[in-house]
Design a protein around this motif. Structure first.
Motif, PDB file in Angstrom:
ATOM      1  N   THR A   4      31.677  37.933  42.559  1.00  0.00           N
ATOM      2  CA  THR A   4      32.310  36.654  42.250  1.00  0.00           C
ATOM      3  C   THR A   4      33.313  36.275  43.325  1.00  0.00           C
ATOM      4  OG1 THR A   4      32.016  36.943  39.871  1.00  0.00           O
ATOM      5  CG2 THR A   4      33.775  35.451  40.569  1.00  0.00           C
ATOM      6  N   GLU A   8      32.776  33.012  45.687  1.00  0.00           N
ATOM      7  CA  GLU A   8      33.758  31.931  45.550  1.00  0.00           C
ATOM      8  C   GLU A   8      34.537  31.696  46.841  1.00  0.00           C
ATOM      9  OE1 GLU A   8      33.223  30.084  43.263  1.00  0.00           O
ATOM     10  OE2 GLU A   8      32.687  31.202  41.476  1.00  0.00           O
ATOM     11  N   HIS A  43      37.979  31.054  39.560  1.00  0.00           N
ATOM     12  CA  HIS A  43      37.027  32.161  39.396  1.00  0.00           C
ATOM     13  C   HIS A  43      37.341  33.271  40.399  1.00  0.00           C
ATOM     14  CE1 HIS A  43      33.981  28.817  38.139  1.00  0.00           C
ATOM     15  NE2 HIS A  43      34.866  29.050  37.190  1.00  0.00           N
TER      16      HIS A  43
END
Length: 79
Positions: A4, A8, A43
């Motif tokens: 993640t 991101e 995120h």
């Protein structure tokens, strides 16, 4: 979480480029991109808060994922 954070980070860079390109041309679209960018960074920060950097081989894994993500972004802008 390591995945993640890596994805991101690349999405953030992509949105930052889009914001710069839109500067002074379409304020509404620029604000939409800025909003999306803020959401993606949430995120990213959540991933860091949940120990992304503690993943085994984090540095190598992160670089590989970022490379693939850059490729996917590049491809998606051409299809």
């Amino acid at each position: 979480m390591a995945c993640t954070v890596a994805v991101e980070a690349e999405i953030d860079a992509h949105y930052a480029r889009q914001e710069r390109e839109l500067h002074g041309t379409d304020a509404a679209l620029q604000e939409t991109v800025a909003e999306f960018r803020r959401e993606e960074m949430e995120h990213h920060d959540t991933g860091l808060a949940h120990g992304a950097e503690d993943a085994p081989f984090y540095s190598v894994l992160s670089q590989a994922i970022r490379f693939c993500t850059r490729g996917a972004i590049w491809l998606s802008t051409r299809v």
